[in-house]
Write a protein that holds these residues in place. Structure first.
Motif, PDB file in Angstrom:
ATOM      1  N   MET A 180      26.266   7.281  72.040  1.00  0.00           N
ATOM      2  CA  MET A 180      25.107   6.447  72.314  1.00  0.00           C
ATOM      3  C   MET A 180      24.790   6.394  73.799  1.00  0.00           C
ATOM      4  O   MET A 180      23.617   6.419  74.206  1.00  0.00           O
ATOM      5  N   GLU A 181      25.812   6.345  74.650  1.00  0.00           N
ATOM      6  CA  GLU A 181      25.593   6.396  76.093  1.00  0.00           C
ATOM      7  C   GLU A 181      24.946   7.716  76.481  1.00  0.00           C
ATOM      8  O   GLU A 181      24.044   7.772  77.325  1.00  0.00           O
ATOM      9  N   LEU A 182      25.410   8.783  75.859  1.00  0.00           N
ATOM     10  CA  LEU A 182      24.870  10.110  76.142  1.00  0.00           C
ATOM     11  C   LEU A 182      23.397  10.189  75.757  1.00  0.00           C
ATOM     12  O   LEU A 182      22.552  10.643  76.550  1.00  0.00           O
ATOM     13  N   VAL A 183      23.060   9.740  74.561  1.00  0.00           N
ATOM     14  CA  VAL A 183      21.669   9.772  74.100  1.00  0.00           C
ATOM     15  C   VAL A 183      20.787   8.923  75.017  1.00  0.00           C
ATOM     16  O   VAL A 183      19.687   9.334  75.404  1.00  0.00           O
ATOM     17  N   ALA A 184      21.280   7.750  75.384  1.00  0.00           N
ATOM     18  CA  ALA A 184      20.500   6.845  76.228  1.00  0.00           C
ATOM     19  C   ALA A 184      20.218   7.445  77.600  1.00  0.00           C
ATOM     20  O   ALA A 184      19.210   7.124  78.231  1.00  0.00           O
ATOM     21  N   GLY A 185      21.105   8.332  78.062  1.00  0.00           N
ATOM     22  CA  GLY A 185      20.940   8.918  79.385  1.00  0.00           C
ATOM     23  C   GLY A 185      20.164  10.207  79.429  1.00  0.00           C
ATOM     24  O   GLY A 185      19.942  10.767  80.517  1.00  0.00           O
ATOM     25  N   LEU A 186      19.728  10.711  78.271  1.00  0.00           N
ATOM     26  CA  LEU A 186      19.052  12.008  78.233  1.00  0.00           C
ATOM     27  C   LEU A 186      17.615  11.947  78.749  1.00  0.00           C
ATOM     28  O   LEU A 186      17.079  12.955  79.219  1.00  0.00           O
ATOM     29  N   GLY A 187      16.969  10.804  78.595  1.00  0.00           N
ATOM     30  CA  GLY A 187      15.577  10.700  79.007  1.00  0.00           C
ATOM     31  C   GLY A 187      14.611  11.408  78.086  1.00  0.00           C
ATOM     32  O   GLY A 187      13.496  11.759  78.488  1.00  0.00           O
ATOM     33  N   VAL A 188      15.027  11.653  76.833  1.00  0.00           N
ATOM     34  CA  VAL A 188      14.193  12.337  75.845  1.00  0.00           C
ATOM     35  C   VAL A 188      13.739  11.328  74.797  1.00  0.00           C
ATOM     36  O   VAL A 188      14.527  10.488  74.344  1.00  0.00           O
ATOM     37  N   THR A 189      12.479  11.395  74.415  1.00  0.00           N
ATOM     38  CA  THR A 189      11.973  10.545  73.342  1.00  0.00           C
ATOM     39  C   THR A 189      12.846  10.731  72.100  1.00  0.00           C
ATOM     40  O   THR A 189      13.054  11.853  71.650  1.00  0.00           O
ATOM     41  N   THR A 190      13.352   9.635  71.553  1.00  0.00           N
ATOM     42  CA  THR A 190      14.337   9.727  70.467  1.00  0.00           C
ATOM     43  C   THR A 190      13.986   8.761  69.337  1.00  0.00           C
ATOM     44  O   THR A 190      13.670   7.600  69.577  1.00  0.00           O
ATOM     45  N   VAL A 191      14.052   9.282  68.115  1.00  0.00           N
ATOM     46  CA  VAL A 191      13.928   8.458  66.918  1.00  0.00           C
ATOM     47  C   VAL A 191      15.209   8.652  66.123  1.00  0.00           C
ATOM     48  O   VAL A 191      15.557   9.781  65.779  1.00  0.00           O
ATOM     49  N   MET A 192      15.917   7.567  65.839  1.00  0.00           N
ATOM     50  CA  MET A 192      17.173   7.734  65.107  1.00  0.00           C
ATOM     51  C   MET A 192      17.399   6.632  64.093  1.00  0.00           C
ATOM     52  O   MET A 192      17.056   5.467  64.328  1.00  0.00           O
ATOM     53  N   ALA A 193      17.953   7.048  62.955  1.00  0.00           N
ATOM     54  CA  ALA A 193      18.437   6.087  61.980  1.00  0.00           C
ATOM     55  C   ALA A 193      19.808   5.630  62.440  1.00  0.00           C
ATOM     56  O   ALA A 193      20.667   6.447  62.771  1.00  0.00           O
ATOM     57  N   VAL A 194      20.012   4.319  62.486  1.00  0.00           N
ATOM     58  CA  VAL A 194      21.267   3.757  62.974  1.00  0.00           C
ATOM     59  C   VAL A 194      21.839   2.831  61.908  1.00  0.00           C
ATOM     60  O   VAL A 194      21.183   1.869  61.488  1.00  0.00           O
ATOM     61  N   HIS A 195      23.058   3.137  61.477  1.00  0.00           N
ATOM     62  CA  HIS A 195      23.714   2.305  60.473  1.00  0.00           C
ATOM     63  C   HIS A 195      24.316   1.056  61.100  1.00  0.00           C
ATOM     64  O   HIS A 195      24.237  -0.035  60.527  1.00  0.00           O
ATOM     65  N   GLU A 196      24.901   1.212  62.289  1.00  0.00           N
ATOM     66  CA  GLU A 196      25.565   0.097  62.965  1.00  0.00           C
ATOM     67  C   GLU A 196      24.534  -0.712  63.761  1.00  0.00           C
ATOM     68  O   GLU A 196      24.025  -0.269  64.789  1.00  0.00           O
ATOM     69  N   LEU A 197      24.245  -1.913  63.296  1.00  0.00           N
ATOM     70  CA  LEU A 197      23.244  -2.735  63.971  1.00  0.00           C
ATOM     71  C   LEU A 197      23.669  -3.115  65.381  1.00  0.00           C
ATOM     72  O   LEU A 197      22.824  -3.302  66.261  1.00  0.00           O
ATOM     73  N   THR A 198      24.970  -3.245  65.610  1.00  0.00           N
ATOM     74  CA  THR A 198      25.435  -3.583  66.955  1.00  0.00           C
ATOM     75  C   THR A 198      25.103  -2.471  67.947  1.00  0.00           C
ATOM     76  O   THR A 198      24.771  -2.742  69.109  1.00  0.00           O
ATOM     77  N   LEU A 199      25.176  -1.216  67.510  1.00  0.00           N
ATOM     78  CA  LEU A 199      24.816  -0.096  68.387  1.00  0.00           C
ATOM     79  C   LEU A 199      23.311  -0.048  68.601  1.00  0.00           C
ATOM     80  O   LEU A 199      22.835   0.225  69.714  1.00  0.00           O
ATOM     81  N   ALA A 200      22.550  -0.299  67.548  1.00  0.00           N
ATOM     82  CA  ALA A 200      21.097  -0.337  67.688  1.00  0.00           C
ATOM     83  C   ALA A 200      20.690  -1.429  68.676  1.00  0.00           C
ATOM     84  O   ALA A 200      19.812  -1.223  69.525  1.00  0.00           O
ATOM     85  N   ALA A 201      21.350  -2.569  68.593  1.00  0.00           N
ATOM     86  CA  ALA A 201      21.037  -3.687  69.489  1.00  0.00           C
ATOM     87  C   ALA A 201      21.310  -3.333  70.937  1.00  0.00           C
ATOM     88  O   ALA A 201      20.572  -3.724  71.847  1.00  0.00           O
ATOM     89  N   ALA A 202      22.375  -2.577  71.174  1.00  0.00           N
ATOM     90  CA  ALA A 202      22.800  -2.281  72.535  1.00  0.00           C
ATOM     91  C   ALA A 202      22.020  -1.142  73.180  1.00  0.00           C
ATOM     92  O   ALA A 202      21.854  -1.126  74.405  1.00  0.00           O
ATOM     93  N   TYR A 203      21.503  -0.193  72.377  1.00  0.00           N
ATOM     94  CA  TYR A 203      21.002   1.043  72.979  1.00  0.00           C
ATOM     95  C   TYR A 203      19.536   1.373  72.686  1.00  0.00           C
ATOM     96  O   TYR A 203      18.976   2.262  73.325  1.00  0.00           O
TER      97      TYR A 203
END
Length: 270
Positions: A180-203
């Motif tokens: 998730m840190e890696l994806v957040a740092g890419l700077g690319v428009t991203t659409v993702m299905a996230v199962h873990e709500l805590t990760l969705a909340a953070a990133y």
């Protein structure tokens, strides 16, 4: 600028309506999290965006072009890259061989890999922290390392949009956070299905909450990940607060019938 959009999307499987009335606009540079209960339609929506599930009604646009009428799979792959669920057949190859397949949409028929392709692959591997592993067999990698390689393959397509289907599935907590840190740092428009709500909340910058094939909320992460709304959709008790280490939104969950703990003003029988 809107990179991806869906308008009045409807998807049926036989008599069952899987998605209905879906309207979605993904603006450049944002990370959009699709969340919802199992079977709510998250993966089906993603597959409609990347030209695997054709909608029964409505339209999907990528870069202003109709995915199903204007774009071939090859042309779409030059703009939009996908990291789906792990497929074991991919892991009979080396890391470099897997990532090089990301260059396929840019190849002319009969043309081999060029120095430019090699440079793109090397850059993609470096961006995900796997630059020293080009010749390793995929079968020797950990789950987190495999996911990094699949992300590198997507980056090798040089997309403007990434679509990720539960990218942290089956990973341990450290690997989840690293991805998730890696994806957040890419700077690319991203659409993702996230199962873990805590990760969705953070990133995620924005959350799209789906339930029973419909979007029930779409907006800023802190607005959508609201305790009352999540409780109604998921059927659990939810507490929203700030993470003591990062300051990001943090969610805690309990079964719906869990009683509240006693407060300082509450007398506990002895």
């Amino acid at each position: 600028m809107t990179d991806v959009s869906a308008h009045d999307l409807v998807v049926r499987r036989g008599p069952r309506v899987v998605l209905t009335g879906i309207d979605l606009a993904v603006t450049s540079g944002t990370i959009i999290g699709l969340v919802g209960p199992n079977g709510s339609g998250k993966s089906t929506l993603l597959r409609s965006l990347y030209r695997v599930v054709e909608p029964d009604a409505g339209v999907v646009l990528v870069g202003g072009s109709d995915v199903w009428r204007d774009l071939t799979p090859r042309r779409l792959a030059r703009t939009l890259a996908v990291v789906g669920q792990e497929r074991p057949s991919e892991f009979a190859f080396t890391v470099g061989e897997v990532v090089m397949t990301g260059r396929t949409p840019h190849h002319r028929i009969g043309r081999g890999d060029t120095r430019g392709d090699v440079a793109v692959v090397e850059d993609a591997l470096a961006r995900v922290g796997m630059g020293e592993h080009t010749n390793r067999p995929m079968s020797e990698l950990s789950g987190g390392e495999k996911q990094r390689v699949l992300l590198a393959r997507a980056l090798a397509q040089q997309p403007t949009v990434l679509v990720l289907d539960e990218p942290t599935n089956h990973l341990d907590i450290r690997a989840q956070l690293e991805i998730m840190e890696l994806v957040a740092g890419l700077g690319v428009t991203t659409v993702m299905a996230v199962h873990e709500l805590t990760l969705a909340a953070a990133y995620c910058d924005r959350i799209v909450l789906i339930d029973q094939g419909r979007i029930v909320a779409d907006g800023d992460t802190r607005d959508v990940l609201d305790s009352d709304l999540l409780s109604a959709v998921f059927g659990v008790r939810v507490h929203c607060g700030d993470h003591p280490l990062t300051g990001r939104l943090q969610l805690s969950f309990a079964p719906a019938d869990t009683p509240s703990p006693p407060t300082n003003d509450t007398k506990v029988a002895t």
